[in-house]
Write an enzyme that holds these catalytic residues in place. Structure first.
Site, mmCIF file in Angstrom:
data_model
loop_
_atom_site.group_PDB
_atom_site.id
_atom_site.type_symbol
_atom_site.label_atom_id
_atom_site.label_comp_id
_atom_site.label_asym_id
_atom_site.label_seq_id
_atom_site.Cartn_x
_atom_site.Cartn_y
_atom_site.Cartn_z
ATOM 1 N N ASN A 56 0.820 -1.210 0.000
ATOM 2 C CA ASN A 56 0.000 0.000 0.000
ATOM 3 C C ASN A 56 0.854 1.261 0.000
ATOM 4 O OD1 ASN A 56 -2.353 -1.445 -0.032
ATOM 5 N ND2 ASN A 56 -2.927 -1.024 2.078
ATOM 6 N N ARG A 422 -5.187 1.836 -13.339
ATOM 7 C CA ARG A 422 -3.794 1.969 -12.920
ATOM 8 C C ARG A 422 -3.216 0.658 -12.385
ATOM 9 N NH1 ARG A 422 -3.928 6.464 -9.881
ATOM 10 N NH2 ARG A 422 -2.976 7.853 -11.400
ATOM 11 N N HIS A 452 -15.469 2.971 -14.691
ATOM 12 C CA HIS A 452 -15.316 2.198 -13.465
ATOM 13 C C HIS A 452 -16.594 1.427 -13.122
ATOM 14 C CE1 HIS A 452 -14.475 1.825 -8.983
ATOM 15 N NE2 HIS A 452 -13.347 1.397 -9.507
ATOM 16 N N TYR A 485 -12.229 -9.927 -1.532
ATOM 17 C CA TYR A 485 -12.919 -8.646 -1.386
ATOM 18 C C TYR A 485 -14.392 -8.894 -1.096
ATOM 19 C CZ TYR A 485 -8.964 -6.189 -3.660
ATOM 20 O OH TYR A 485 -7.736 -5.675 -3.976
ATOM 21 N N ARG A 581 -13.955 2.337 4.978
ATOM 22 C CA ARG A 581 -12.777 1.485 5.144
ATOM 23 C C ARG A 581 -11.479 2.285 5.162
ATOM 24 N NH1 ARG A 581 -11.499 -1.292 0.114
ATOM 25 N NH2 ARG A 581 -9.694 0.051 -0.054
ATOM 26 N N HIS A 609 -15.305 -3.811 0.521
ATOM 27 C CA HIS A 609 -15.292 -3.125 -0.777
ATOM 28 C C HIS A 609 -16.676 -2.689 -1.260
ATOM 29 C CE1 HIS A 609 -14.155 -2.831 -5.191
ATOM 30 N NE2 HIS A 609 -13.154 -2.199 -4.614
#
Length: 719
Positions: A56, A422, A452, A485, A581, A609
């Protein structure tokens, strides 16, 4: 358990009415690190959390810190909405990031390695090698690793490319006395030591098992062997000092949106640039101040950009220990991914979806129905067309294979592949090419907007008409991440939804004026407007006797307009419960501004998620699922979808899930107005409530009930 005071934030105090985005992101990773430092968790899961923190931070520096460094040069005096200039923000990021990274390294060295040894896995450094182990490693290095290494010289006129994220070893060399290397003057300038850089190979395992006690498996790292035996790379020189390091570079590149037919080439150029863009961070061990200084100078990095530790170790390398069956005790209890409670396992879903919608909640339920839905469509002779969006789908995807098969079977397959996703750009380019070769129509995204939205439509010929079947999701079409997820998706044949999805695909694939949708909301067209309108509706309907309520679950909350609307709702007495989150720029619990707002964050074995939004609406409650967080990029700069939950039983199930999350008192932190995230704990008289475990037990119980044999009673009758 680690004391809570160690996990309290000192640096995200807002300068006005917003927490800073970047500092809030660091605090999210501090919450992940909190899980890594919980002594009651299984050891390999703690290592997994450490690995997540490491990856991360890599992405954070590549994207967010790089963009701030760029802003520091182009607009140094401009303040963000939290009140920081780029220079001030970079300083605060450095302070807090160093604290979190140091805490991560301390956890690894002082807790994880001793516990690994206790469990029978001991990390042996070169200075601890036995004679047998040293001979073994020396042979291994000479036979298997030395041929892979390429030493690169450096001098004032040449500094080699240090590839983004890859680990390297640096060596400070000194000519041996009475030995004259060939072309000595070419390699070493008079009065100066030579410095060489060697990239650590990426195609081999970095964890090396050592000969020794069978009951206590011992290992070392390839990095250690290269530092220990690297002298063999430099005949005629002795190694004076050595250092392990890696460099994080800017990856925040924008592709040329006007590249037209050469868009893929433009995207591939972006991928190449990432390897040689400007450096934003240096990670290294603290074994050589001279080598560190040399690399800093050549990469134009300051002291705030350098992160030192005793031993530079990627925790992800240690996860290889978990590949053996004997380490199952060091992992979480295995959780099954249950079959859907509402969909048949063998037959196609057409008949079921004609009768009612179906909710799928992964990873508690298996993702197989999504793959089966597309695979059945590929094989069904009555299916005419398949249309879908792909943002991230993973490697070796069965979904891609099913789409290729459908195209080869003569069906019209239209796929909008987002090439600008990305760090998945390269993979998506490959998928786009493969789909085109199979005969599919591939749309390579939309100029200046990322697509998206997660949506799939199957068009089927039935009797004298056609029927449309739709799948809408909060998460990507990626079977691998669907095991990790937590996401929700909806299967439906609702005609109003199908009409809107048809309109959506017409808009994103062709030349179509924006048309109103009756059921769906689309960003950047009306999704934000509709969210703001629903917040205002809660304000209008709210009263002291019947206060309004908003419950929202998402990954991040950063949009200024939405946050201000939530502040207005709080002032009007609306109760706002937020489950965020990651990043949260909203400040809860401030009198006169946000005293009716509560923010919690859950970090557990699955990555949260889902995007779920509940509005009380004066008793006529509404729930929406969405691909969009309440962030600027999602609401203003991406193609996103939000869709309503229309069927009462699914509505009740999602509302129950939301309540489970909000009431969780384990693996949950609550945000205070001073910026501190405080771990929630069960009150003495209160039963522990761990949201993910509650949900898992619920789906397990449903699965057991579904699979239980039906009892048949034999009835005696008179003959």
């Amino acid at each position: 358990m680690t004391k809570d005071r160690k996990w309290r934030n000192r640096n995200t105090m807002a300068k006005n009415t917003f927490f800073n985005r970047e500092l809030s992101w660091i605090e999210f990773n501090n919450r992940v690190l909190y899980e890594a430092c919980r002594s009651e968790l299984p050891l390999l899961e703690r290592i997994q959390f450490l690995s997540i923190v490491t990856s991360n931070f890599n992405e954070f520096f590549q994207v967010r810190v790089a963009s701030i460094k760029r802003a520091q040069k182009t607009d140094p005096h401009k303040k963000d909405i939290s009140g920081y200039t780029p220079t001030q923000l970079l300083k605060q990021i450095s302070i807090r990031a160093h604290e979190v990274v140091n805490k991560k390294n301390e956890c690894l060295e002082k807790e994880i390695f001793p516990l690994l040894e206790k469990e029978g896995f001991t990390y042996i450094r070169p200075d601890q090698f036995s004679a047998e182990q040293k001979n073994f490693c020396q042979r291994q290095f000479a036979q298997n690793y030395l041929p892979l290494l390429t030493p690169l010289r450096t001098d004032t006129s040449f500094f080699p490319l240090i590839n983004n994220l890859l680990y390297h070893a640096a060596f400070l060399l000194k000519p041996m006395q009475d030995i004259n290397p060939v072309n000595k003057e070419f390699f070493v300038k008079e009065g100066k030591a030579a410095i060489a850089v060697v990239q650590i190979p990426t195609g081999v395992s970095r964890l090396i098992w050592l000969p020794g006690n069978e009951k206590n498996k011992q290992f070392t790292l390839l990095d250690d062997l290269i530092l220990e035996f690297g002298t063999a790379l430099f005949p005629g020189f002795e190694v004076k000092e050595s250092m392990l390091f890696n460099v994080i570079r800017d990856a925040d590149f924008a592709v040329d949106e006007d590249a037209g037919s050469n868009f893929i080439e433009a995207m591939e150029e972006v991928l190449v640039k990432r390897q040689s863009s400007f450096a934003v961070r240096l990670n290294c061990n603290n074994s050589s101040s001279e080598l560190k200084k040399f690399i800093m100078q050549n990469l134009n990095l300051g002291q705030d950009d350098v992160y030192e530790c005793d031993n530079l170790i990627d925790p992800g390398v240690l996860l290889e220990i978990g590949k053996s069956e004997e380490t199952s005790r060091l992992k979480f209890e295995s959780w099954e991914h249950f079959a859907s409670k509402s969909l048949p396992e063998e037959e196609p879903y057409w008949d079921v979806l004609k009768q009612h919608d179906v909710l799928l909640h992964v990873p508690y339920e298996s993702y197989n129905p999504v793959v089966k839905f597309i695979s059945d469509a590929a094989d069904d002779p009555d299916v005419i067309s398949i249309k879908m969006t792909l943002y991230r789908t993973g490697s070796d995807s069965p979904i891609i294979n099913a789409l290729k098969k459908a195209a080869q079977n003569g069906k019209q397959v239209t796929v909008l592949v987002e090439l600008k996703a990305r760090f998945d750009e390269e993979r998506n380019i490959v998928w786009a090419n493969e789909l085109e070769k199979a005969g599919a129509i591939v749309i390579q995204g939309i100029v200046n907007l990322k697509v998206h939205a997660k949506v799939l439509m199957i068009i089927r010929k039935e009797d004298t008409s056609i029927k449309r079947y739709v799948h809408l999701s909060t998460g990507n079409y990626n079977p691998k991440t669907a095991r990790l997820y937590s996401d929700m998706s909806l299967f439906t044949s609702n005609q109003l939804i199908a009409n809107d999805v048809t309109t959506f695909f017409n808009i994103v694939t062709g030349y179509s004026a924006l048309q109103p949708m009756k059921i769906l909301s689309m960003a950047p067209v009306n999704l934000k407007t509709n969210i703001l309108a629903m917040i205002q509706r809660e304000i209008r309907f709210s009263s002291p006797e019947n206060p309004g309520m908003i419950i929202a679950k998402m990954n991040s909350l950063t949009h200024e307009e939405v946050i201000n609307a939530l502040y207005d709702a709080s002032r009007a007495g609306v109760k706002v419960l937020l489950n965020i989150r990651g990043i949260c720029m909203l400040i809860p619990g401030v009198k006169g501004m946000s005293e009716n707002i509560q923010v919690i964050s859950i970090v557990d074995r699955y990555l949260e998620h889902e995007r779920i939004f509940y509005f009380k609406n004066s008793g006529q409650s509404e729930i929406y699922l969405s691909s969009a967080d309440w962030m600027d990029r999602n609401l203003d700069r991406r193609i996103e979808l939000m869709f309503p939950v229309l069927e009462p039983d699914i509505f009740a199930e999602i509302k129950e899930t939301l309540d489970t999350y909000i009431n969780s008192n384990m693996n949950a932190h609550q945000l205070r107005s001073d910026g501190q995230w405080i771990a929630r704990k069960p009150i003495t008289s209160q039963e522990p409530k761990r949201a993910q475990e509650i949900l898992y037990r619920k789906y397990k119980k449903i699965a057991e009930k579904k699979s239980a044999p039906k009892i048949q009673f034999k009835i005696r009758r008179r003959g």
